[in-house]
Design an enzyme around this catalytic site. Structure first.
Site, PDB file in Angstrom:
ATOM      1  N   THR A 180     128.558  77.455  87.537  1.00  0.00           N
ATOM      2  CA  THR A 180     127.327  76.882  88.058  1.00  0.00           C
ATOM      3  C   THR A 180     126.089  77.477  87.396  1.00  0.00           C
ATOM      4  O   THR A 180     126.103  78.645  86.977  1.00  0.00           O
ATOM      5  CB  THR A 180     127.243  77.143  89.579  1.00  0.00           C
ATOM      6  OG1 THR A 180     125.946  76.787  90.073  1.00  0.00           O
ATOM      7  CG2 THR A 180     127.473  78.609  89.912  1.00  0.00           C
ATOM      8  N   VAL A 214     134.382  66.484  92.410  1.00  0.00           N
ATOM      9  CA  VAL A 214     134.740  66.342  90.999  1.00  0.00           C
ATOM     10  C   VAL A 214     136.173  65.839  90.866  1.00  0.00           C
ATOM     11  O   VAL A 214     136.470  64.962  90.050  1.00  0.00           O
ATOM     12  CB  VAL A 214     134.557  67.676  90.248  1.00  0.00           C
ATOM     13  CG1 VAL A 214     134.990  67.525  88.792  1.00  0.00           C
ATOM     14  CG2 VAL A 214     133.109  68.145  90.322  1.00  0.00           C
ATOM     15  N   GLY A 268     138.290  67.472  96.090  1.00  0.00           N
ATOM     16  CA  GLY A 268     136.842  67.609  96.140  1.00  0.00           C
ATOM     17  C   GLY A 268     136.115  66.522  95.370  1.00  0.00           C
ATOM     18  O   GLY A 268     136.730  65.576  94.862  1.00  0.00           O
ATOM     19  N   THR A 303     132.090  76.074  97.883  1.00  0.00           N
ATOM     20  CA  THR A 303     130.826  75.591  97.314  1.00  0.00           C
ATOM     21  C   THR A 303     129.698  75.474  98.327  1.00  0.00           C
ATOM     22  O   THR A 303     128.585  75.097  97.958  1.00  0.00           O
ATOM     23  CB  THR A 303     131.032  74.219  96.647  1.00  0.00           C
ATOM     24  OG1 THR A 303     131.522  73.290  97.620  1.00  0.00           O
ATOM     25  CG2 THR A 303     132.014  74.315  95.492  1.00  0.00           C
ATOM     26  N   ASP A 318     147.094  76.489  97.806  1.00  0.00           N
ATOM     27  CA  ASP A 318     145.948  77.299  98.181  1.00  0.00           C
ATOM     28  C   ASP A 318     145.800  78.364  97.107  1.00  0.00           C
ATOM     29  O   ASP A 318     146.665  79.248  96.978  1.00  0.00           O
ATOM     30  CB  ASP A 318     146.165  77.936  99.555  1.00  0.00           C
ATOM     31  CG  ASP A 318     144.950  78.706 100.061  1.00  0.00           C
ATOM     32  OD1 ASP A 318     144.102  79.084  99.232  1.00  0.00           O
ATOM     33  OD2 ASP A 318     144.863  78.926 101.287  1.00  0.00           O
ATOM     34  N   TYR A 346     126.801  83.028  96.659  1.00  0.00           N
ATOM     35  CA  TYR A 346     127.564  81.996  95.960  1.00  0.00           C
ATOM     36  C   TYR A 346     127.527  82.241  94.453  1.00  0.00           C
ATOM     37  O   TYR A 346     128.567  82.245  93.779  1.00  0.00           O
ATOM     38  CB  TYR A 346     127.013  80.618  96.296  1.00  0.00           C
ATOM     39  CG  TYR A 346     127.581  79.510  95.435  1.00  0.00           C
ATOM     40  CD1 TYR A 346     128.919  79.136  95.557  1.00  0.00           C
ATOM     41  CD2 TYR A 346     126.789  78.846  94.503  1.00  0.00           C
ATOM     42  CE1 TYR A 346     129.455  78.131  94.760  1.00  0.00           C
ATOM     43  CE2 TYR A 346     127.314  77.832  93.717  1.00  0.00           C
ATOM     44  CZ  TYR A 346     128.641  77.479  93.842  1.00  0.00           C
ATOM     45  OH  TYR A 346     129.161  76.488  93.052  1.00  0.00           O
TER      46      TYR A 346
END
Length: 299
Positions: A109, A18, A16, A70, A44, A133
């Site tokens: 987040t 980051v 991803g 995300t 996974d 989320y």
């Protein structure tokens, strides 16, 4: 851990945004980069047996848990998918860390907050997410906190980075400006704290060195709207001729509701005297000048 001893770090979700910066930011560590996409050691995090086996075999000192669902709107439309990745996946990683004694770093987040506070949120404000989320990421936080004593929950703001893979707000606007757009619109009624990926990883390194476990905000300093980001991009690209018009979020209807504010203050880092995160304007300039401008004009 002695500074002379090389850390072994297991990274989930290394494919991803980051994750693309981890190798550079942790160049002195032994890294095991995993993901469910090709190009990485297959893992996974939704598979509890696979997570436990790999952690047992590798025996990492630290697990940097980046793997997550995300896509905020898909999470809203497919909550089972979101909870499977962000809550159960995180539980699988936390249980493996518990079993094998690894320190866990969980990326969360600013979306765990309701958005109704005038000032930026601190670590001492009560979470109350505005969408699925945020619900799933908060569920992950609570799982980590309940299962582990040696952990860092790191709340980031609006993530920026990715370079040539950047299809998000900053990447799109830089390309629009380069392509000659004379006018742009950007939402002005939602606030957040941009977070440049390498800056966040630098902050995580500093936290790991302290051993002062807990929950931290780790965003670039300050808060802004996407309208303000767009204006700053025009300044960085030396395009004062581009007209940027503010619009409300109603101009871009989306499946998932967004909080009015996801602005964060790195309050605990301030209190510890280790808040070295640059202001968001400097972080944005660093990203655009180092990673995006060199790509402009390439086929």
């Amino acid at each position: 851990m002695s500074e002379q001893q090389q850390q072994r770090i297991l990274v989930t979700g290394a494919g991803g945004m980051v994750g693309s910066y981890v190798a550079a930011q942790f160049a002195d560590a032994e890294l095991i980069l995993t993901d469910a996409v090709p190009g990485f050691e297959a893992l996974d995090v939704r598979d509890p047996g696979a997570v436990m086996r790999l952690t047992r075999d590798i025996k990492p000192d630290v697990v940097l848990h980046l793997a997550a669902a995300t896509d905020v709107d898909r999470c809203q439309q497919e909550p089972d998918w979101a909870y499977h990745s962000n809550a159960i996946g995180t539980q699988n990683v936390a249980l493996a860390c518990q079993r094998h004694g690894a320190v866990m770093v969980y990326i969360s987040t600013g979306g765990v907050f309701a958005g109704d506070k005038a000032e930026p949120y601190t670590e001492f404000d009560a979470p109350h997410p505005a969408n699925v989320y945020g619900d799933t990421k908060l569920a992950g936080e609570r799982i980590v906190e309940s299962l582990l004593s040696r952990y860092f929950v790191v709340r980031a703001g609006w993530m920026i980075g990715g370079g040539e893979k950047d299809k998000k707000f900053v990447g799109k606007l830089v390309q629009f400006i380069h392509d000659g757009r004379s006018s742009l619109t950007a939402v002005s009624d939602k606030m957040g704290s941009p977070t440049y990926c390498p800056d966040m990883l630098t902050g995580i390194r500093a936290l790991l060195d302290t051993g002062y476990f807990g929950t931290y905000h780790l965003a670039n300093k300050g808060a802004c709207s996407r309208f303000e980001i767009a204006k700053e991009l025009c300044a960085i690209l030396e395009r004062p001729d581009v007209q940027v018009s503010p619009v409300t979020s109603d101009h871009y209807p989306l499946p998932a509701p967004r909080a009015a504010s996801e602005a964060l203050r790195n309050f605990k880092l301030d209190l510890l005297g280790i808040n070295t995160m640059p202001v968001w304007q400097d972080a944005l300039r660093n990203y655009v000048e180092a990673e995006l401008i060199p790509l402009l004009g390439r086929p």
